[in-house]
Design a protein around this motif. Structure first.
Motif, mmCIF file in Angstrom:
data_model
loop_
_atom_site.group_PDB
_atom_site.id
_atom_site.type_symbol
_atom_site.label_atom_id
_atom_site.label_comp_id
_atom_site.label_asym_id
_atom_site.label_seq_id
_atom_site.Cartn_x
_atom_site.Cartn_y
_atom_site.Cartn_z
ATOM 1 N N LYS A 99 0.580 -1.576 0.220
ATOM 2 C CA LYS A 99 -0.476 -0.142 0.578
ATOM 3 C C LYS A 99 0.637 1.190 -0.469
ATOM 4 O O LYS A 99 2.006 1.178 -0.307
ATOM 5 N N LEU A 100 0.216 2.329 -0.057
ATOM 6 C CA LEU A 100 0.914 3.393 0.150
ATOM 7 C C LEU A 100 1.450 4.092 1.360
ATOM 8 O O LEU A 100 0.158 4.051 2.180
ATOM 9 N N ASP A 101 2.491 4.098 1.776
ATOM 10 C CA ASP A 101 3.375 4.135 2.748
ATOM 11 C C ASP A 101 4.834 4.740 2.932
ATOM 12 O O ASP A 101 4.701 5.067 1.841
ATOM 13 N N THR A 102 5.205 5.625 3.742
ATOM 14 C CA THR A 102 6.726 5.802 4.193
ATOM 15 C C THR A 102 7.632 5.094 3.804
ATOM 16 O O THR A 102 8.269 5.518 2.803
ATOM 17 N N VAL A 103 7.558 3.716 3.586
ATOM 18 C CA VAL A 103 8.456 2.945 3.178
ATOM 19 C C VAL A 103 8.430 3.132 1.825
ATOM 20 O O VAL A 103 9.642 3.158 1.113
ATOM 21 N N PHE A 104 7.535 3.446 1.001
ATOM 22 C CA PHE A 104 7.110 3.180 -0.230
ATOM 23 C C PHE A 104 7.339 4.847 -0.604
ATOM 24 O O PHE A 104 8.670 4.551 -2.016
ATOM 25 N N PHE A 105 7.238 5.782 -1.015
ATOM 26 C CA PHE A 105 7.399 7.182 -1.023
ATOM 27 C C PHE A 105 9.166 6.809 -0.902
ATOM 28 O O PHE A 105 9.651 7.459 -1.984
ATOM 29 N N GLU A 106 9.953 6.652 0.823
ATOM 30 C CA GLU A 106 11.212 6.728 0.855
ATOM 31 C C GLU A 106 11.615 6.253 -0.677
ATOM 32 O O GLU A 106 12.687 6.806 -1.063
ATOM 33 N N ASN A 107 11.433 5.466 -0.759
ATOM 34 C CA ASN A 107 12.266 4.599 -1.943
ATOM 35 C C ASN A 107 12.024 4.802 -3.436
ATOM 36 O O ASN A 107 12.714 5.275 -4.056
ATOM 37 N N ALA A 141 10.304 -2.822 6.070
ATOM 38 C CA ALA A 141 10.107 -3.430 4.232
ATOM 39 C C ALA A 141 10.034 -4.928 4.103
ATOM 40 O O ALA A 141 9.727 -5.407 3.236
ATOM 41 N N CYS A 142 11.070 -5.594 5.531
ATOM 42 C CA CYS A 142 10.980 -7.157 4.901
ATOM 43 C C CYS A 142 9.853 -8.031 5.353
ATOM 44 O O CYS A 142 10.021 -8.411 4.573
ATOM 45 N N PHE A 200 11.936 -2.620 -1.639
ATOM 46 C CA PHE A 200 12.307 -1.392 -0.993
ATOM 47 C C PHE A 200 14.456 -2.117 -1.186
ATOM 48 O O PHE A 200 15.003 -3.106 -1.300
ATOM 49 N N TYR A 201 15.186 -0.896 -0.766
ATOM 50 C CA TYR A 201 16.317 -1.050 -0.835
ATOM 51 C C TYR A 201 16.793 -0.089 0.787
ATOM 52 O O TYR A 201 16.169 0.654 1.417
ATOM 53 N N ARG A 202 17.350 -1.609 1.399
ATOM 54 C CA ARG A 202 18.311 -0.760 3.021
ATOM 55 C C ARG A 202 18.105 0.480 2.433
ATOM 56 O O ARG A 202 18.595 1.414 4.021
ATOM 57 N N LYS A 203 19.033 1.215 2.157
ATOM 58 C CA LYS A 203 19.479 2.635 1.960
ATOM 59 C C LYS A 203 19.083 3.505 1.828
ATOM 60 O O LYS A 203 19.202 4.571 2.343
ATOM 61 N N TRP A 204 17.437 3.134 1.786
ATOM 62 C CA TRP A 204 17.189 4.239 1.030
ATOM 63 C C TRP A 204 15.613 3.912 2.528
ATOM 64 O O TRP A 204 14.690 5.180 2.021
ATOM 65 N N THR A 205 15.580 2.892 3.330
ATOM 66 C CA THR A 205 14.395 2.631 4.102
ATOM 67 C C THR A 205 14.573 3.281 5.656
ATOM 68 O O THR A 205 15.821 2.440 5.454
#
Length: 233
Positions: free
Chosen positions: A130-138, A213-214, A202-207
């Motif tokens: 879903k749309l959430d902060t994890v998505f928007f950060e990446n 994310a995991c 998702f990528y660790r460096k961006w999250t």
């Protein structure tokens, strides 16, 4: 949304051209997230991409909400463009609505128009992707790779990230069952094929919240190999 927001994490994109502040106590408790977003209209990175509209897309599981606080913002909804201003109040994009939003900057933009600021949020949903902060950060970080570092757009990477963010790239409306087909393509190409080929949503460096994310990636047999909770970089 009304009242003074409580601002938390800040997400910077386009070398400061776009700033997104996470509202930690949104006035609507049924929202999955709430952001206070600022576009610096005269920032060179924003001006450079002014002629390139973001992907037209839809969200099958969430309503999205937008309210301009300062300046103006261009939105396209089902093929029709509209310029939103503060007097328009909160605007709703229902599920399955093809839409996109972008800076109103053009070559002829008045130099006195320097800032657009708006509130962006979406309804809560039990859906995992879903749309959430994890998505928007990446998603913002990936756009930086393209706009700032000059990397080429990888469609499978975009579809992988969009699917994980409950978003799907729109197909031409004249195609029969275009939204259902776009949804299926997003899952098959973005999640299944993308996972097999090594594309991570998702990528660790961006999250910031890597554990969340995991958890999302662990729920897909095609992506769970990317869910290394011990990663620090």
């Amino acid at each position: 949304m009304t009242g003074d927001p409580y601002l938390g994490r800040v997400i910077i994109a386009f070398e400061g051209g776009i700033t997104t502040r996470v509202i930690t106590h949104p006035s609507h408790p049924n929202r999955a997230f709430a952001y206070d977003v600022t576009f610096l209209l005269q920032h060179p990175r924003v001006v450079a991409v002014a002629s390139q509209k973001p992907p037209l897309h839809f969200h099958p599981h969430q309503e999205e909400y937008l309210q301009v606080l300062e300046g103006s913002l261009a939105v396209e909804v089902e093929g029709k463009e509209r310029i939103l201003v503060p007097e328009d109040g909160e605007v709703t994009f229902p599920p399955w609505t093809n839409h996109r939003l972008y800076s109103p900057v053009t070559k002829d933009t008045d130099e006195n128009l320097k800032t657009t600021r708006f509130l962006l949020s979406a309804e809560s949903t039990p859906e995992l992707f879903k749309l959430d902060t994890v998505f928007f950060e990446n998603w913002y970080a990936y756009q930086d790779q393209i706009v700032v570092k000059g990397e080429k757009v990888d469609l499978i990477q975009v579809m992988s990230m969009f699917d994980a963010g409950g978003s799907y790239l729109s197909l031409p409306r004249w195609i029969p069952f275009s939204k259902t087909l776009a949804y299926a393509l997003g899952v098959v190409v973005g999640r299944w094929l993308g996972g097999i080929l090594g594309y991570q949503p998702f990528y660790r460096k961006w999250t910031t919240d890597w554990q969340s994310a995991c958890y999302k990636m662990e729920m897909s047999i095609f992506q769970r190999r990317f869910a290394d909770r011990t990663k620090t970089k």
